[in-house]
Write a protein that holds these residues in place. Structure first.
Motif, PDB file in Angstrom:
ATOM      1  N   CYS A 267     -39.767  22.662  26.933  1.00 20.05           N
ATOM      2  CA  CYS A 267     -41.185  22.331  27.118  1.00 20.05           C
ATOM      3  C   CYS A 267     -42.023  22.931  25.992  1.00 20.05           C
ATOM      4  CB  CYS A 267     -41.660  22.840  28.474  1.00 20.05           C
ATOM      5  SG  CYS A 267     -43.401  22.496  28.834  1.00 20.05           S
ATOM      6  N   LEU A 268     -41.780  24.197  25.698  1.00 21.19           N
ATOM      7  CA  LEU A 268     -42.534  24.852  24.630  1.00 21.19           C
ATOM      8  C   LEU A 268     -42.246  24.209  23.281  1.00 21.19           C
ATOM      9  CD1 LEU A 268     -44.464  27.135  23.854  1.00 21.19           C
ATOM     10  CD2 LEU A 268     -42.459  28.620  23.582  1.00 21.19           C
TER      11      LEU A 268
ATOM     12  N   ALA B  26     -47.736   8.615  16.232  1.00 19.95           N
ATOM     13  CA  ALA B  26     -46.331   8.206  16.376  1.00 19.95           C
ATOM     14  C   ALA B  26     -45.584   9.191  17.267  1.00 19.95           C
ATOM     15  CB  ALA B  26     -45.663   8.117  15.006  1.00 19.95           C
ATOM     16  N   GLY B  27     -45.930  10.489  17.163  1.00 22.87           N
ATOM     17  CA  GLY B  27     -45.313  11.491  18.022  1.00 22.87           C
ATOM     18  C   GLY B  27     -45.809  11.425  19.456  1.00 22.87           C
ATOM     19  N   ILE B  28     -47.023  10.961  19.652  1.00 22.46           N
ATOM     20  CA  ILE B  28     -47.594  10.804  20.990  1.00 22.46           C
ATOM     21  C   ILE B  28     -46.959   9.641  21.745  1.00 22.46           C
ATOM     22  CG2 ILE B  28     -49.709   9.941  22.131  1.00 22.46           C
ATOM     23  CD1 ILE B  28     -51.295  11.745  20.220  1.00 22.46           C
ATOM     24  N   LEU B  29     -46.606   8.579  21.035  1.00 18.46           N
ATOM     25  CA  LEU B  29     -46.180   7.331  21.665  1.00 18.46           C
ATOM     26  C   LEU B  29     -44.971   7.454  22.595  1.00 18.46           C
ATOM     27  CD1 LEU B  29     -46.431   4.288  22.079  1.00 18.46           C
ATOM     28  CD2 LEU B  29     -45.270   3.954  19.874  1.00 18.46           C
ATOM     29  N   PRO B  30     -43.911   8.196  22.276  1.00 19.16           N
ATOM     30  CA  PRO B  30     -42.756   8.218  23.185  1.00 19.16           C
ATOM     31  C   PRO B  30     -43.072   8.663  24.609  1.00 19.16           C
ATOM     32  CG  PRO B  30     -42.096   9.028  21.051  1.00 19.16           C
ATOM     33  CD  PRO B  30     -43.596   8.879  21.003  1.00 19.16           C
ATOM     34  N   CYS B  31     -44.040   9.558  24.787  1.00 23.07           N
ATOM     35  CA  CYS B  31     -44.378   9.975  26.147  1.00 23.07           C
ATOM     36  C   CYS B  31     -44.915   8.805  26.963  1.00 23.07           C
ATOM     37  CB  CYS B  31     -45.401  11.115  26.105  1.00 23.07           C
ATOM     38  SG  CYS B  31     -45.684  11.877  27.717  1.00 23.07           S
ATOM     39  N   PHE B  32     -45.536   7.842  26.326  1.00 25.32           N
ATOM     40  CA  PHE B  32     -45.932   6.607  26.992  1.00 25.32           C
ATOM     41  C   PHE B  32     -44.737   5.659  27.131  1.00 25.32           C
ATOM     42  CE2 PHE B  32     -50.097   8.040  25.590  1.00 25.32           C
ATOM     43  CZ  PHE B  32     -50.961   7.561  26.554  1.00 25.32           C
TER      44      PHE B  32
ATOM     45  N   ALA C 287     -34.092  20.765  41.197  1.00 28.17           N
ATOM     46  CA  ALA C 287     -34.162  20.172  39.867  1.00 28.17           C
ATOM     47  C   ALA C 287     -35.494  19.460  39.669  1.00 28.17           C
ATOM     48  CB  ALA C 287     -33.004  19.202  39.648  1.00 28.17           C
ATOM     49  N   PHE C 288     -35.937  18.733  40.694  1.00 29.06           N
ATOM     50  CA  PHE C 288     -37.222  18.050  40.571  1.00 29.06           C
ATOM     51  C   PHE C 288     -38.356  19.060  40.562  1.00 29.06           C
ATOM     52  CE2 PHE C 288     -40.916  15.576  41.918  1.00 29.06           C
ATOM     53  CZ  PHE C 288     -40.816  14.510  41.044  1.00 29.06           C
ATOM     54  N   ARG C 289     -38.231  20.132  41.334  1.00 25.62           N
ATOM     55  CA  ARG C 289     -39.252  21.177  41.346  1.00 25.62           C
ATOM     56  C   ARG C 289     -39.380  21.797  39.950  1.00 25.62           C
ATOM     57  NH1 ARG C 289     -36.936  24.319  44.854  1.00 25.62           N
ATOM     58  NH2 ARG C 289     -37.697  23.074  46.593  1.00 25.62           N
ATOM     59  N   HIS C 290     -38.238  22.047  39.338  1.00 27.88           N
ATOM     60  CA  HIS C 290     -38.233  22.578  37.968  1.00 27.88           C
ATOM     61  C   HIS C 290     -38.942  21.605  37.040  1.00 27.88           C
ATOM     62  CE1 HIS C 290     -36.611  23.406  33.945  1.00 27.88           C
ATOM     63  NE2 HIS C 290     -36.220  24.586  34.371  1.00 27.88           N
ATOM     64  N   TYR C 291     -38.602  20.331  37.158  1.00 28.01           N
ATOM     65  CA  TYR C 291     -39.184  19.306  36.295  1.00 28.01           C
ATOM     66  C   TYR C 291     -40.698  19.209  36.477  1.00 28.01           C
ATOM     67  CZ  TYR C 291     -40.936  14.718  35.091  1.00 28.01           C
ATOM     68  OH  TYR C 291     -41.729  13.702  34.612  1.00 28.01           O
ATOM     69  N   ILE C 292     -41.155  19.146  37.718  1.00 26.85           N
ATOM     70  CA  ILE C 292     -42.564  18.857  37.947  1.00 26.85           C
ATOM     71  C   ILE C 292     -43.449  20.036  37.533  1.00 26.85           C
ATOM     72  CG2 ILE C 292     -42.935  19.649  40.329  1.00 26.85           C
ATOM     73  CD1 ILE C 292     -43.848  16.167  38.940  1.00 26.85           C
ATOM     74  N   VAL C 293     -42.941  21.261  37.668  1.00 28.96           N
ATOM     75  CA  VAL C 293     -43.695  22.416  37.194  1.00 28.96           C
ATOM     76  C   VAL C 293     -43.784  22.392  35.669  1.00 28.96           C
ATOM     77  CG1 VAL C 293     -43.670  24.928  36.974  1.00 28.96           C
ATOM     78  CG2 VAL C 293     -43.220  23.867  39.195  1.00 28.96           C
ATOM     79  N   GLN C 294     -42.655  22.128  35.023  1.00 32.29           N
ATOM     80  CA  GLN C 294     -42.660  22.065  33.563  1.00 32.29           C
ATOM     81  C   GLN C 294     -43.509  20.899  33.066  1.00 32.29           C
ATOM     82  OE1 GLN C 294     -41.402  24.362  31.341  1.00 32.29           O
ATOM     83  NE2 GLN C 294     -41.185  25.535  33.243  1.00 32.29           N
ATOM     84  N   ASP C 295     -43.473  19.784  33.780  1.00 31.44           N
ATOM     85  CA  ASP C 295     -44.268  18.624  33.371  1.00 31.44           C
ATOM     86  C   ASP C 295     -45.755  18.915  33.493  1.00 31.44           C
ATOM     87  OD1 ASP C 295     -44.129  15.906  32.388  1.00 31.44           O
ATOM     88  OD2 ASP C 295     -44.922  15.266  34.329  1.00 31.44           O
ATOM     89  N   SER C 296     -46.120  19.718  34.494  1.00 32.62           N
ATOM     90  CA  SER C 296     -47.515  20.114  34.622  1.00 32.62           C
ATOM     91  C   SER C 296     -47.956  20.940  33.418  1.00 32.62           C
ATOM     92  CB  SER C 296     -47.700  20.928  35.914  1.00 32.62           C
ATOM     93  OG  SER C 296     -49.038  21.336  36.057  1.00 32.62           O
ATOM     94  N   LEU C 297     -47.093  21.862  32.978  1.00 30.92           N
ATOM     95  CA  LEU C 297     -47.391  22.653  31.785  1.00 30.92           C
ATOM     96  C   LEU C 297     -47.466  21.765  30.548  1.00 30.92           C
ATOM     97  CD1 LEU C 297     -45.027  25.698  32.437  1.00 30.92           C
ATOM     98  CD2 LEU C 297     -47.499  25.583  32.824  1.00 30.92           C
ATOM     99  N   TYR C 298     -46.541  20.808  30.485  1.00 34.63           N
ATOM    100  CA  TYR C 298     -46.519  19.885  29.347  1.00 34.63           C
ATOM    101  C   TYR C 298     -47.804  19.052  29.293  1.00 34.63           C
ATOM    102  CZ  TYR C 298     -45.476  15.699  26.664  1.00 34.63           C
ATOM    103  OH  TYR C 298     -45.554  14.659  25.781  1.00 34.63           O
ATOM    104  N   LEU C 299     -48.197  18.475  30.430  1.00 33.51           N
ATOM    105  CA  LEU C 299     -49.341  17.566  30.438  1.00 33.51           C
ATOM    106  C   LEU C 299     -50.647  18.283  30.081  1.00 33.51           C
ATOM    107  CD1 LEU C 299     -48.720  15.157  33.451  1.00 33.51           C
ATOM    108  CD2 LEU C 299     -48.775  14.590  31.011  1.00 33.51           C
ATOM    109  N   ALA C 300     -50.756  19.548  30.447  1.00 34.55           N
ATOM    110  CA  ALA C 300     -51.953  20.293  30.070  1.00 34.55           C
ATOM    111  C   ALA C 300     -52.088  20.361  28.551  1.00 34.55           C
ATOM    112  CB  ALA C 300     -51.901  21.697  30.669  1.00 34.55           C
ATOM    113  N   GLU C 301     -50.968  20.581  27.865  1.00 35.62           N
ATOM    114  CA  GLU C 301     -50.988  20.625  26.404  1.00 35.62           C
ATOM    115  C   GLU C 301     -51.098  19.223  25.801  1.00 35.62           C
ATOM    116  OE1 GLU C 301     -51.296  23.459  24.786  1.00 35.62           O
ATOM    117  OE2 GLU C 301     -51.283  24.408  26.760  1.00 35.62           O
TER     118      GLU C 301
ATOM    119  N   VAL D  95     -56.590  10.683  31.691  1.00 36.00           N
ATOM    120  CA  VAL D  95     -55.537  10.268  32.615  1.00 36.00           C
ATOM    121  C   VAL D  95     -54.474  11.355  32.751  1.00 36.00           C
ATOM    122  CG1 VAL D  95     -53.639   8.638  32.959  1.00 36.00           C
ATOM    123  CG2 VAL D  95     -55.912   7.806  32.313  1.00 36.00           C
ATOM    124  N   ALA D  96     -54.128  12.003  31.642  1.00 30.96           N
ATOM    125  CA  ALA D  96     -53.134  13.084  31.696  1.00 30.96           C
ATOM    126  C   ALA D  96     -53.588  14.186  32.635  1.00 30.96           C
ATOM    127  CB  ALA D  96     -52.876  13.639  30.303  1.00 30.96           C
TER     128      ALA D  96
END
Length: 220
Positions: free
Chosen positions: A109-110, A130-136, A36-50, A77-78
């Protein structure tokens, strides 16, 4: 109350659902399944690039020097988080460079990155930040909430420490101040649109963790 304090209270039920999600509960006590964490961290890597690209656009569109500096630093930082934290976790949890390179973004993620990209491309600067803020802000709340009760040792300790770090909280405060400033200078219609953007992004945060907990991908 400021704009951010108001919308933060309005999404309180959603925030509580995030904090109570099994993914985060299991991450805190160290029992989250590695897959589950492996799934998350791969998807988070894709997310952070965008996300880094969206932050760079916010920096370019910012009307003040403070906004330009904050969002350009956030983009940097991202990228750094993606390179340093993710690479360490990739090694720890057996994610090879080829696996990361060929990974496909899940619907969640997409959907999240596409939503932020649409804000950047077609909506106002105020809605975008405002849409950026929740990720912080959501990550800062999660980090602070689970760190005191996290087991030790914990295979996910570095992740928890990253988002409970005071420097991340300070960055959250700075972005929140920019959102409050934009809301104060905007019209009632602008503030309503900002609330929608903030709420939708917070919904995507819940969906992202829920998808990872289920190791969910495309249905077909």
């Amino acid at each position: 109350m400021s704009f951010c304090d108001t919308i933060w209270e309005e999404v309180a039920p959603l925030r509580q659902s995030i904090l109570a999600h099994p993914f985060l509960a299991e991450l805190a006590d160290g029992t989250l399944k590695p897959e589950a964490f492996r799934h998350y961290i791969v998807q988070d890597s894709l997310y952070l690039a965008e996300y880094a690209r969206v932050l760079a656009i916010a920096a370019a569109r910012a009307p003040t020097a403070a906004g330009r500096l904050e969002f350009s630093d956030g983009a940097k930082v991202a990228v750094q988080v993606e390179e340093v934290l993710h690479q360490a976790f990739f090694s720890q949890f057996g994610v090879t460079p080829d696996m990361a390179h060929t990974a496909e973004a899940t619907p969640e993620c997409l959907g999240y990155t596409s939503y932020l990209a649409s804000l950047a491309a077609t909506r106002s600067y105020e809605e975008l930040i405002a849409g950026i803020l929740p990720c912080f802000w959501v990550y800062w709340e999660v980090g602070c909430a689970i760190k005191p009760r996290a087991s030790s040792p914990n295979p996910y300790g570095a992740w928890i420490d990253t988002y409970a770090d005071p420097s991340f909280g300070a960055a959250t405060d700075r972005v929140r101040a920019l959102v409050d400033e934009a809301a104060a200078n905007g019209t009632a219609a602008t503030r309503a649109a900002m609330k929608t953007a903030f709420r939708n992004a917070t919904r995507y945060e819940w969906m992202f963790w829920d998808s990872a907990h289920r190791c969910a991908g495309w249905p077909i």
